[in-house]
Design an enzyme around this catalytic site. Structure first.
Site, mmCIF file in Angstrom:
data_model
loop_
_atom_site.group_PDB
_atom_site.id
_atom_site.type_symbol
_atom_site.label_atom_id
_atom_site.label_comp_id
_atom_site.label_asym_id
_atom_site.label_seq_id
_atom_site.Cartn_x
_atom_site.Cartn_y
_atom_site.Cartn_z
ATOM 1 N N GLY A 48 0.832 -1.196 0.000
ATOM 2 C CA GLY A 48 0.000 0.000 0.000
ATOM 3 C C GLY A 48 0.867 1.246 0.000
ATOM 4 N N HIS A 274 -20.786 8.766 6.359
ATOM 5 C CA HIS A 274 -20.504 10.202 6.341
ATOM 6 C C HIS A 274 -21.765 10.981 5.975
ATOM 7 C CE1 HIS A 274 -18.584 13.988 5.638
ATOM 8 N NE2 HIS A 274 -17.421 13.499 5.964
ATOM 9 N N SER A 292 -16.905 17.659 1.411
ATOM 10 C CA SER A 292 -16.104 17.752 2.634
ATOM 11 C C SER A 292 -16.893 18.194 3.861
ATOM 12 C CB SER A 292 -14.971 18.744 2.419
ATOM 13 O OG SER A 292 -14.347 19.022 3.641
ATOM 14 N N ARG A 345 -19.820 12.791 12.904
ATOM 15 C CA ARG A 345 -20.452 12.250 11.704
ATOM 16 C C ARG A 345 -21.571 11.270 11.989
ATOM 17 N NH1 ARG A 345 -14.757 11.459 8.442
ATOM 18 N NH2 ARG A 345 -14.470 13.673 8.083
ATOM 19 N N GLU A 451 -5.788 3.004 7.956
ATOM 20 C CA GLU A 451 -7.203 2.629 8.083
ATOM 21 C C GLU A 451 -7.370 1.124 8.226
ATOM 22 O OE1 GLU A 451 -9.732 4.080 4.923
ATOM 23 O OE2 GLU A 451 -11.517 3.126 5.741
ATOM 24 N N ARG A 461 -14.986 7.763 13.907
ATOM 25 C CA ARG A 461 -13.810 8.592 13.719
ATOM 26 C C ARG A 461 -14.208 10.047 13.552
ATOM 27 N NH1 ARG A 461 -11.519 10.860 9.582
ATOM 28 N NH2 ARG A 461 -12.566 9.679 7.933
#
Lengths: 666, 251
Positions: A48, A274, A292, A345, A451, A461
């Site tokens: 990654g 979200h 955002s 969130r 993550e 989070r």
């Protein structure tokens, strides 16, 4: 669920002794190190190239280790960290608003609904300051004030401004910073970069992770790589839901390979939804686009007060800008006066769902709420607002054909602008591969960062914390802790990839590919993945019940059967085969989907992103059960994807923070 | 169907780098205009798979215009007819009912075709590896606010740093030059104090690598900036030239 879920022994998270504020200092003072000459003899695989992977690979290379770094994209710079918009937190207190390491730590633990590991979160808050220093030194062009100092803003769950940002492209700039450091190491030869390679399996030798089998996606051929330790930094599992804000290639296969090798998977039920994404538009949709969270600094979220207005909106008879101020219900400001539109969130998402479930949704599907800038534009002027959010406004317009900065009406002397329409979507996964304080999984020599581990966010989070965690793990934590493991590996010679362990692993991977090619059914990968996604969203989504989760497990079993018997992969293995790559990933999403459902079924409480409808207060807030669920749920593989996993509990211990009910009202 | 159009896609198909490519024409019917262009390609691929054929290979990932993975030369424009947007941000509403849309891979000597519409852009990474960084090891950084940087410079550096490395500038350039790509990175660091110590070495190394990898030179045509999905300005190339001349003068 043929098998009863059994509980076995507790596990060691290796949290250092001492008060929470001294643990990391104590750890670093006493950990074992590897001297420079020995570092040259040690190889590390890093899978990654996102914030965690790239920063770890670069830093390990700088230290002198030999790094093999893999990514599935055509360049390390494409990893999905690049899409993070809002910012990165640091406890600098530059704004003199009362911030401190302790407050960032406290906000993160509280934001995670008291389900994170205290010691890890403290360390995260502690190194947050190093990260912003590091990034500025690399030449990351953060936003600045006219005086030349760094600018900050707020995101959800905080009452201070501690978020550093680079327009709405903070993830991009931080990733390019890490990528530039990585490039320097690639040039120096300390890091070897393998683009368009996908890890298929971890190779174990004598109980330790010693290498990997990776597929060259261009040639479709398997290749073997040996190392002294393996680090996975492969992101989250949001794409289990098919539609999410993740990139198309994000997948859970590397994490599942680790899980099958005995790495526990922790808290899979903690999935972040979200609140501010562009609503779904139809069946052909391939992904959801995030707007955002920073928009909530100036945007106000609302639905009509009057159900009749909502019905007219749904029928397309009126527009949002036709509804005057007094007929708008700013439900977050109403319900959570202290935090208003900047609640975390999970809270904002559930509140949106609550309004839409009651019939107040504002688009044709009834699955959307408004995010409105009229008040901010009237207060500050369109120029200031465009300077802050211009690129987000343009992005929204490109997708929806509506310009949120355009005046749409004037009612009783007040100007109203086109509101955005938003709805919650799968965004981030707090759960992940279980790691101890050293970021090592339950498999020796196998580490997980960013993550893809579970460690720092608990059940939810906070905004601007993902970038912080990815870079903390990669720049400042793993490069230390991995040495504690490698210090006694210095005499271990490099393993030949001709060893039988590599031979067997490659053969197994090849057989799995052959099997997928040979099914010869009728369904495409995407058609089955969409079906899985719908089941996950409908039954394992924002509101879960015992019944919905049991239904999900039944349905996923059918989907697995459909996958195994009716999948069709065209083409061959003679060269690049994108459908075969996707089929491999879908196989793992199916297992992941089950894992999420098992965990959600077991956790009979509501906390953070995990909301069990049976467990809520009269006001509809999440109701935790600290007496019975104050633990990390670690799931252990039982030898076969179709078998239910076993649960092992890591109890949580809080010393510095008093566990209490989360309150964003006053 | 309301708000839906039908169109033909004339797509470059090429099985592998060695084999000869050709155009194939496909028809898509009743595609809702709020579908993204890549979603239209997804629909086409689903139809191809249903017929037992291989899907069209194309690069894509974030689908929100930031990762730089998507490419495609659509109707003669890199990233298609929209300005300031990547292919993944292009929506079907941009096209007309009955239109034939031509889709090709990036065409450049430095970007060999891998399969169909997918090309190898590794050369761009190699240019960055030649000097696109500040030589700074992790740890030991001074406080982030220790050096004030004027907002004007920081903002301008940010504009340059917005380059997503997609390679559209190279595809658009008649010379196949990567000048705008190199200029964006050189400018970002030239504008910031952190980049100063290595500025001379950087600009020479990156340009030398660009030449070595078979990219053409710049003749100030400006097609790169006109087609750039991130609106990277041509003035970056002026700054690059200035940096280069000043570096050479010191040699």
């Amino acid at each position: 669920m043929e098998e009863k879920i059994k509980t076995t022994a507790v596990i060691d998270s290796k949290i250092p002794e001492g008060p929470v504020a001294e643990k990391w200092t104590n750890y670093k003072a006493h950990q074992k190190l590897v001297n420079p000459a020995n570092k040259r003899r040690l190889d590390i695989i890093v899978v990654g190239t996102g914030l965690a992977g790239a920063s770890a690979a670069a830093t390990l290379g700088e230290m002198g280790f030999n790094v093999l770094n893999f990514c599935i994209q055509d360049s390390p710079r494409r990893a999905h960290s690049i899409a993070a918009q809002g910012g990165i937190n640091a406890a600098k207190n530059y704004q003199n608003d009362g911030d401190s390491v302790y407050r960032l730590f406290y906000d993160t633990v509280k934001g995670g609904d008291y389900r994170a590991r205290e010691a890890n979160v403290y360390r995260l808050a502690e190194v947050s300051n190093n990260i912003s220093d590091q990034c500025v030194a690399q030449g990351v062009p953060f936003a600045r004030e006219y005086g030349g100092l760094l600018a900050n803003r707020s995101v959800g769950g905080a009452q201070v401004s501690r978020t550093f940002y680079a327009k709405g492209q903070t993830g991009q700039q931080l990733l390019l910073g890490a990528y530039s450091s990585l490039n320097r190491q690639i040039k120096s030869g300390k890091v070897k970069s393998f683009n368009r390679y996908e890890m298929q399996d971890v190779v174990m030798i004598d109980g330790r992770a010693r290498g990997s089998i990776a597929k060259n996606l261009v040639t479709c051929k398997l290749e073997r790589f040996a190392a002294h330790a393996v680090v996975i930094a492969t992101g989250g599992y949001g794409n289990t839901y098919f539609l999410s804000t993740n990139a198309m290639g994000c997948n859970v296969s590397a994490a599942m390979a680790c899980y099958r090798k005995g790495a526990y998977f922790a808290n899979p039920a903690y999935v972040q939804i979200h609140p501010t994404c562009i609503p779904r538009h139809g069946d052909n949709q391939s992904k959801l686009t995030l707007m955002s969270e920073s928009l909530r600094n100036d945007g106000r979220i609302w639905v009509p007060k009057d159900i009749e207005d909502a019905k007219k909106l749904q029928a397309g008879q009126i527009k949002g800008s036709d509804i005057p101020e007094e007929k708008r219900d700013y439900y977050l400001e109403r319900r959570y006066p202290a935090f208003g539109n900047l609640v975390p969130r999970d809270v904002a998402s559930r509140a949106a769902k609550e309004r839409c479930d009651k019939g107040f949704g504002v688009n044709n599907t009834g699955q959307a709420v408004f995010l409105d800038f009229s008040e901010a534009i009237n207060r500050l002027g369109i120029d200031v607002i465009r300077q802050r959010y211009g690129n987000l406004f343009d992005m929204y317009e490109e997708i929806t054909d509506v310009n949120p900065g355009e005046k749409a009406s004037t009612i009783a002397g007040v100007d109203y602008y086109n509101p955005m329409m938003i709805y919650p979507a799968i965004h981030y996964t707090m759960g992940g591969i279980w790691v101890d304080y050293e970021l090592q999984t339950s498999v020796k020599g196998l580490f997980a960062i960013g993550e893809c581990n579970f460690s720092d966010h608990g059940a939810n989070r906070l905004g601007a914390s993902a970038l912080m965690q990815g870079l903390a793990d990669g720049y400042f934590v793993l490069p230390y802790t991995i040495q504690n493991y490698l210090s006694d590996q210095i005499t271990v010679p490099r393993f030949s990839t001709d060893r039988p362990e590599f031979e067997e692993a490659e053969e197994r991977c090849q057989k799995e590919m052959d099997q997928l090619m040979a099914i010869g059914g009728k369904r495409s990968v995407d058609s089955i993945h969409k079906e899985l996604g719908n089941v996950m969203w409908d039954y394992v989504g924002m509101g879960r019940t015992k019944q919905s989760l049991e239904t999900a497990l039944e349905k996923i079993k059918d989907i697995r059967k459909e996958f195994e018997t009716n999948l069709f992969v065209p083409g061959s293995q003679d060269g690049m085969n994108i459908e075969l790559d996707k089929a491999f990933r879908l196989r793992d999403f199916i297992t992941m989907g089950e894992l999420i459902a098992y965990d959600a079924l077991n956790r009979e409480e509501s906390c953070g992103g995990h909301f069990r409808e049976e467990h809520q207060t009269e006001e509809g807030e999440a109701k935790r059960d600290d007496e019975n669920f104050f633990y990390v749920a670690c799931w252990q593989y039982n030898g076969d994807d179709t078998k239910a996993p076993s649960l092992i509990k890591e109890p949580l211990h809080y010393e510095a923070i008093k566990v209490q009910t989360r309150n964003y009202k006053n | 169907m309301d708000n839906a159009i039908s169109f033909k896609l004339k797509i470059w198909r090429q099985a592998s780098p060695q084999e000869k490519g050709r155009f194939e024409t496909y028809e898509l019917r009743d595609i809702p205009t709020d579908t993204s262009f890549l979603e239209a390609l997804d629909i086409l691929n689903e139809q191809l798979i249903e017929k037992g054929e291989e899907p069209v290979a194309f690069d894509h990932d974030c689908r929100e215009g930031i990762c730089g993975m998507c490419s495609l030369y659509i109707n003669g424009h890199p990233h298609g007819p929209a300005t300031g947007a990547t292919t993944c941000q292009l929506y079907v509403r941009r096209f007309r009912d009955g239109e034939t849309i031509t889709v090709e891979p990036w065409r450049s000597a430095a970007f060999p075709v891998i399969k169909d519409l997918m090309v190898n852009r590794n050369a761009l990474d190699q240019i960055q590896q030649a000097g696109g960084y500040v030589s700074f090891n992790t740890g030991g950084a001074q406080d982030a606010n220790a050096i004030p940087i004027s907002k004007v410079d920081a903002d301008e550096a940010m504009d340059s740093a917005s380059c997503i490395g997609c390679g559209a500038c190279v595809a658009a350039c008649k010379n196949g030059s990567a000048m705008l790509f190199v200029a964006a990175k050189v400018s970002q660091f030239a504008l910031l104090p952190q980049g100063k110590p290595e500025a001379k070495r950087r600009v020479k190394a990156m340009l030398a690598k660009m030449d070595e990898l078979g990219f053409g030179n710049c003749t100030n045509t400006g097609a790169c900036a006109a087609e750039c999905p991130k609106n990277i300005k041509l003035s970056n190339i002026s700054r690059l030239n200035r940096e280069f001349v000043s570096a050479k003068c010191r040699d």
